[in-house]
Scaffold this motif. Structure first.
Motif, PDB file in Angstrom:
ATOM      1  N   ALA A   1      17.426-112.202 -58.149  1.00 39.93           N
ATOM      2  CA  ALA A   1      18.903-111.679 -58.186  1.00 39.93           C
ATOM      3  C   ALA A   1      19.923-111.530 -56.099  1.00 39.93           C
ATOM      4  O   ALA A   1      18.816-111.101 -56.038  1.00 39.93           O
ATOM      5  CB  ALA A   1      19.760-110.746 -58.673  1.00 39.93           C
ATOM      6  N   ILE A   2      20.866-112.614 -56.119  1.00 41.96           N
ATOM      7  CA  ILE A   2      21.018-112.341 -54.851  1.00 41.96           C
ATOM      8  C   ILE A   2      22.432-111.554 -55.108  1.00 41.96           C
ATOM      9  O   ILE A   2      23.521-111.663 -56.177  1.00 41.96           O
ATOM     10  CB  ILE A   2      22.184-113.580 -54.201  1.00 41.96           C
ATOM     11  CG1 ILE A   2      20.625-113.765 -54.072  1.00 41.96           C
ATOM     12  CG2 ILE A   2      22.962-113.201 -52.915  1.00 41.96           C
ATOM     13  CD1 ILE A   2      20.371-115.664 -53.032  1.00 41.96           C
ATOM     14  N   ILE A   3      22.487-110.367 -54.476  1.00 37.87           N
ATOM     15  CA  ILE A   3      24.023-109.628 -54.918  1.00 37.87           C
ATOM     16  C   ILE A   3      24.885-109.957 -54.008  1.00 37.87           C
ATOM     17  O   ILE A   3      25.231-110.417 -52.763  1.00 37.87           O
ATOM     18  CB  ILE A   3      23.486-107.791 -53.356  1.00 37.87           C
ATOM     19  CG1 ILE A   3      22.507-106.966 -54.473  1.00 37.87           C
ATOM     20  CG2 ILE A   3      24.823-107.050 -53.786  1.00 37.87           C
ATOM     21  CD1 ILE A   3      22.965-107.241 -55.856  1.00 37.87           C
ATOM     22  N   GLY A   4      26.658-109.746 -54.396  1.00 42.79           N
ATOM     23  CA  GLY A   4      27.954-109.899 -54.912  1.00 42.79           C
ATOM     24  C   GLY A   4      28.737-109.149 -54.223  1.00 42.79           C
ATOM     25  O   GLY A   4      29.934-109.870 -53.333  1.00 42.79           O
ATOM     26  N   THR A   5      28.766-108.206 -54.349  1.00 36.95           N
ATOM     27  CA  THR A   5      28.920-106.698 -54.318  1.00 36.95           C
ATOM     28  C   THR A   5      28.502-105.521 -54.112  1.00 36.95           C
ATOM     29  O   THR A   5      27.602-105.586 -54.431  1.00 36.95           O
ATOM     30  CB  THR A   5      30.440-106.836 -55.931  1.00 36.95           C
ATOM     31  OG1 THR A   5      30.797-107.756 -55.835  1.00 36.95           O
ATOM     32  CG2 THR A   5      30.946-105.342 -56.064  1.00 36.95           C
ATOM     33  N   ARG A   6      28.640-104.834 -52.563  1.00 36.20           N
ATOM     34  CA  ARG A   6      28.396-104.165 -51.949  1.00 36.20           C
ATOM     35  C   ARG A   6      28.261-103.314 -53.708  1.00 36.20           C
ATOM     36  O   ARG A   6      29.035-102.257 -54.746  1.00 36.20           O
ATOM     37  CB  ARG A   6      29.587-103.216 -51.367  1.00 36.20           C
ATOM     38  CG  ARG A   6      29.254-101.879 -50.968  1.00 36.20           C
ATOM     39  CD  ARG A   6      29.766-100.814 -49.743  1.00 36.20           C
ATOM     40  NE  ARG A   6      29.039-100.101 -49.213  1.00 36.20           N
ATOM     41  CZ  ARG A   6      29.450 -98.722 -49.561  1.00 36.20           C
ATOM     42  NH1 ARG A   6      29.658 -98.377 -50.636  1.00 36.20           N
ATOM     43  NH2 ARG A   6      28.766 -97.433 -48.798  1.00 36.20           N
ATOM     44  N   ALA A   7      27.302-102.086 -54.085  1.00 37.92           N
ATOM     45  CA  ALA A   7      26.740-101.921 -55.342  1.00 37.92           C
ATOM     46  C   ALA A   7      25.820-100.582 -54.496  1.00 37.92           C
ATOM     47  O   ALA A   7      24.316-100.609 -53.750  1.00 37.92           O
ATOM     48  CB  ALA A   7      25.365-102.847 -56.143  1.00 37.92           C
ATOM     49  N   LYS A   8      26.045 -99.084 -54.944  1.00 42.46           N
ATOM     50  CA  LYS A   8      25.538 -97.875 -54.069  1.00 42.46           C
ATOM     51  C   LYS A   8      26.093 -97.289 -56.112  1.00 42.46           C
ATOM     52  O   LYS A   8      27.003 -97.420 -56.459  1.00 42.46           O
ATOM     53  CB  LYS A   8      26.609 -96.652 -53.914  1.00 42.46           C
ATOM     54  CG  LYS A   8      25.704 -96.133 -53.260  1.00 42.46           C
ATOM     55  CD  LYS A   8      26.574 -95.469 -51.900  1.00 42.46           C
ATOM     56  CE  LYS A   8      26.205 -94.028 -52.111  1.00 42.46           C
ATOM     57  NZ  LYS A   8      26.463 -93.836 -50.341  1.00 42.46           N
ATOM     58  N   TYR A   9      24.943 -96.381 -56.662  1.00 45.96           N
ATOM     59  CA  TYR A   9      24.929 -95.907 -58.126  1.00 45.96           C
ATOM     60  C   TYR A   9      25.943 -96.119 -58.801  1.00 45.96           C
ATOM     61  O   TYR A   9      26.507 -95.787 -59.132  1.00 45.96           O
ATOM     62  CB  TYR A   9      25.488 -93.899 -57.244  1.00 45.96           C
ATOM     63  CG  TYR A   9      24.892 -93.222 -56.889  1.00 45.96           C
ATOM     64  CD1 TYR A   9      23.322 -93.187 -56.367  1.00 45.96           C
ATOM     65  CD2 TYR A   9      25.097 -93.138 -55.336  1.00 45.96           C
ATOM     66  CE1 TYR A   9      22.972 -92.344 -56.110  1.00 45.96           C
ATOM     67  CE2 TYR A   9      24.711 -92.253 -54.036  1.00 45.96           C
ATOM     68  CZ  TYR A   9      23.552 -91.565 -55.049  1.00 45.96           C
ATOM     69  OH  TYR A   9      22.304 -90.919 -54.533  1.00 45.96           O
ATOM     70  N   VAL A  10      25.343 -97.837 -59.145  1.00 41.94           N
ATOM     71  CA  VAL A  10      25.878 -98.250 -60.024  1.00 41.94           C
ATOM     72  C   VAL A  10      25.521 -97.985 -61.738  1.00 41.94           C
ATOM     73  O   VAL A  10      23.805 -97.899 -61.548  1.00 41.94           O
ATOM     74  CB  VAL A  10      26.166 -99.600 -59.383  1.00 41.94           C
ATOM     75  CG1 VAL A  10      26.403-100.089 -59.280  1.00 41.94           C
ATOM     76  CG2 VAL A  10      24.480-100.090 -60.081  1.00 41.94           C
ATOM     77  N   SER A  11      25.159 -98.299 -62.442  1.00 46.33           N
ATOM     78  CA  SER A  11      25.384 -98.042 -64.172  1.00 46.33           C
ATOM     79  C   SER A  11      24.410 -99.242 -64.108  1.00 46.33           C
ATOM     80  O   SER A  11      25.044-100.324 -64.059  1.00 46.33           O
ATOM     81  CB  SER A  11      25.931 -97.430 -65.087  1.00 46.33           C
ATOM     82  OG  SER A  11      27.302 -99.172 -65.217  1.00 46.33           O
ATOM     83  N   GLU A  12      23.282 -98.917 -65.396  1.00 44.03           N
ATOM     84  CA  GLU A  12      22.784 -99.937 -66.009  1.00 44.03           C
ATOM     85  C   GLU A  12      23.325-101.466 -66.705  1.00 44.03           C
ATOM     86  O   GLU A  12      23.701-102.626 -66.766  1.00 44.03           O
ATOM     87  CB  GLU A  12      22.054 -99.417 -66.351  1.00 44.03           C
ATOM     88  CG  GLU A  12      21.051-100.686 -67.550  1.00 44.03           C
ATOM     89  CD  GLU A  12      19.380-100.591 -68.225  1.00 44.03           C
ATOM     90  OE1 GLU A  12      18.859-100.923 -68.629  1.00 44.03           O
ATOM     91  OE2 GLU A  12      19.674 -99.150 -68.008  1.00 44.03           O
ATOM     92  N   ALA A  13      24.637-100.623 -67.439  1.00 44.14           N
ATOM     93  CA  ALA A  13      25.203-101.453 -68.151  1.00 44.14           C
ATOM     94  C   ALA A  13      26.337-102.234 -67.373  1.00 44.14           C
ATOM     95  O   ALA A  13      26.909-103.037 -67.587  1.00 44.14           O
ATOM     96  CB  ALA A  13      26.113-100.302 -69.311  1.00 44.14           C
ATOM     97  N   ASP A  14      26.468-101.629 -66.235  1.00 41.74           N
ATOM     98  CA  ASP A  14      27.809-102.186 -64.719  1.00 41.74           C
ATOM     99  C   ASP A  14      26.477-103.385 -64.162  1.00 41.74           C
ATOM    100  O   ASP A  14      27.890-103.768 -63.197  1.00 41.74           O
ATOM    101  CB  ASP A  14      28.661-101.516 -64.596  1.00 41.74           C
ATOM    102  CG  ASP A  14      29.757-101.998 -63.800  1.00 41.74           C
ATOM    103  OD1 ASP A  14      30.873-103.112 -64.893  1.00 41.74           O
ATOM    104  OD2 ASP A  14      30.800-101.942 -62.970  1.00 41.74           O
ATOM    105  N   ALA A  15      25.388-103.317 -64.600  1.00 45.40           N
ATOM    106  CA  ALA A  15      24.778-103.409 -62.585  1.00 45.40           C
ATOM    107  C   ALA A  15      24.723-104.918 -62.661  1.00 45.40           C
ATOM    108  O   ALA A  15      25.139-105.561 -61.236  1.00 45.40           O
ATOM    109  CB  ALA A  15      23.069-103.337 -62.797  1.00 45.40           C
ATOM    110  N   LEU A  16      24.726-106.017 -64.030  1.00 44.02           N
ATOM    111  CA  LEU A  16      25.143-107.455 -63.347  1.00 44.02           C
ATOM    112  C   LEU A  16      26.217-107.984 -62.726  1.00 44.02           C
ATOM    113  O   LEU A  16      26.413-109.437 -61.849  1.00 44.02           O
ATOM    114  CB  LEU A  16      23.995-108.468 -65.397  1.00 44.02           C
ATOM    115  CG  LEU A  16      23.152-108.109 -65.212  1.00 44.02           C
ATOM    116  CD1 LEU A  16      23.030-108.407 -66.509  1.00 44.02           C
ATOM    117  CD2 LEU A  16      22.268-107.561 -63.852  1.00 44.02           C
TER     118      LEU A  16
END
Length: 280
Positions: free
Chosen positions: A129-144
Motif C-alpha cells: 500500500a502507498i499512503i496518501g494521508t498522514r496517519a497516526k493512531y488510526v483505527s482498523e475500521a478507518d485505515a484504508l
C-alpha cells in the motif's frame, strides 16, 4: 487510475495508463509522483482529467517505482500462516514490523543485484500500500481511507544476512534493488476487494508461489492501523504486507537465486514484474 513513473533512472516522468492500456504523460499537471501527488486532493484533480487529452507516450519505456521521495519503506513479516510454517517460525500473535532502506526501492523490471558475499538470495511476492494521508493512531475500521492505492512488491531478501548475521532483519532486506515496486499504483477505486487478489511468482519459468491476499493473517487495514500506533505514516510511505508460501528458504532443500536467474511475479489487477539477477 493506474499511475506510473516512466523513463530512465533519475529522469522519470509521471504518467497514467488509460483504459486501453496506452501510457500517457502527466508532466503538464505535476512534476513527479511524490507523496504530495498521492494526497486525496491531488488524486481528485488527476481523476478529473480526460486521459484522451494527455500526450500519448510511444514505445515501451522503462517503468520506475510509482512513488519517489518517500520517508519510509515499512514491511510486515510472516503475514501468511503457511509461509510462517514453511520457514519454521511460529505464527505471530501480532504483526511483525521491519524496515527496508529507502535506497532499496527500484523499478519493477530493473535488474536485482546479488550482493557481495550473498549465498541465500530469495524472493517474496507481496502487495504493498502507498499512503496518501498522514496517519497516526488510526483505527482498523478507518485505515484504508488513508491509502492512495496498491502495487506489486518483490520483498527481495538475503536470508544469510537476515537470519545468520545477528541483529534485526533490515540488513537482509535493504540492499540496493531489493524493493522492486510497480509497474503501477492502482488507486483504491480500481481494486474492489484488496483481501481477495490472486498472486504468483515464477523463477526461470517455474511456478514457486501461488497465493491470495485472502489468506493474510493480518488484513491490510490491520497492518496499516497497527503500524500507525508506533510511527506516523506520511504520504508516499510504502507498507508491504508479507508473502504467501513458496519462498526459496522453505523449499526442500532450500533453493536460492543466482546470477542469471529470472524472477517474474504479479498480482491480480496490479500488473506484473520481471527481474534478472546480476552481480553487485
Amino acid at each position: 487510475m493506474k499511475l506510473v513513473r516512466y523513463g530512465e533512472k533519475g529522469a522519470e516522468k509521471p504518467g497514467l495508463i488509460d483504459k486501453s492500456g496506452q501510457l500517457r504523460d502527466l508532466s503538464a499537471h505535476l512534476k513527479d509522483l511524490t507523496g504530495e501527488a498521492y494526497s486525496p486532493e491531488s488524486l481528485k484533480k488527476l481523476a478529473g482529467l480526460d486521459p484522451a487529452s494527455l500526450p500519448a507516450v510511444s514505445g515501451k519505456p522503462r517503468f520506475g517505482a510509482p512513488v519517489t521521495g518517500i520517508s519510509k519503506f515499512v514491511a510486515i513479516g510472516l503475514n501468511y500462516s503457511d509461509h510462517a510454517k514453511e520457514t519454521g517460525a511460529d505464527i505471530p500473535s501480532e504483526p511483525i514490523i521491519f524496515m527496508k532502506a529507502n535506497t532499496s526501492l527500484s523499478g519493477p523490471n530493473d535488474a536485482v543485484e546479488k550482493p557481495r558475499g550473498s549465498t541465500k538470495l530469495d524472493w517474496e511476492v507481496e502487495i504493498a500500500a502507498i499512503i496518501g494521508t498522514r496517519a497516526k493512531y488510526v483505527s482498523e475500521a478507518d485505515a484504508l481511507n488513508y491509502v492512495a492505492g496498491y502495487c506489486v512488491c518483490n520483498d527481495v531478501s538475503e536470508r544469510a544476512f537476515q537470519i545468520e548475521r545477528l541483529g534485526q532483519w533490515t540488513k537482509g532486506k535493504s540492499h540496493d534493488t531489493f524493493g522492486p515496486l510497480g509497474p503501477w499504483l492502482a488507486t483504491k477505486d480500481e481494486i474492489k476487494d484488496v483481501q481477495n487478489l490472486s498472486m504468483w511468482l515464477d523463477v526461470n519459468g517455474q511456478r514457486r508461489q501461488t497465493g491470495s491476499t485472502k489468506t493474510m493473517i493480518f488484513s491490510m487495514a490491520k497492518c496499516i492501523s497497527y503500524v500507525s500506533q508506533f510511527m506516523t505514516l506520511l504520504p508516499g510511505d510504502v507498507i508491504t504486507t508479507g508473502t504467501p508460501p513458496g519462498v526459496g528458504l522453505g523449499m526442500k532443500p532450500p533453493t536460492f537465486l543466482n546470477v542469471g536467474d529470472v524472477v517474474t511475479l504479479g498480482i491480480e489487477g496490479l500488473g506484473e514484474q520481471r527481474q534478472e539477477i546480476v552481480a553487485a
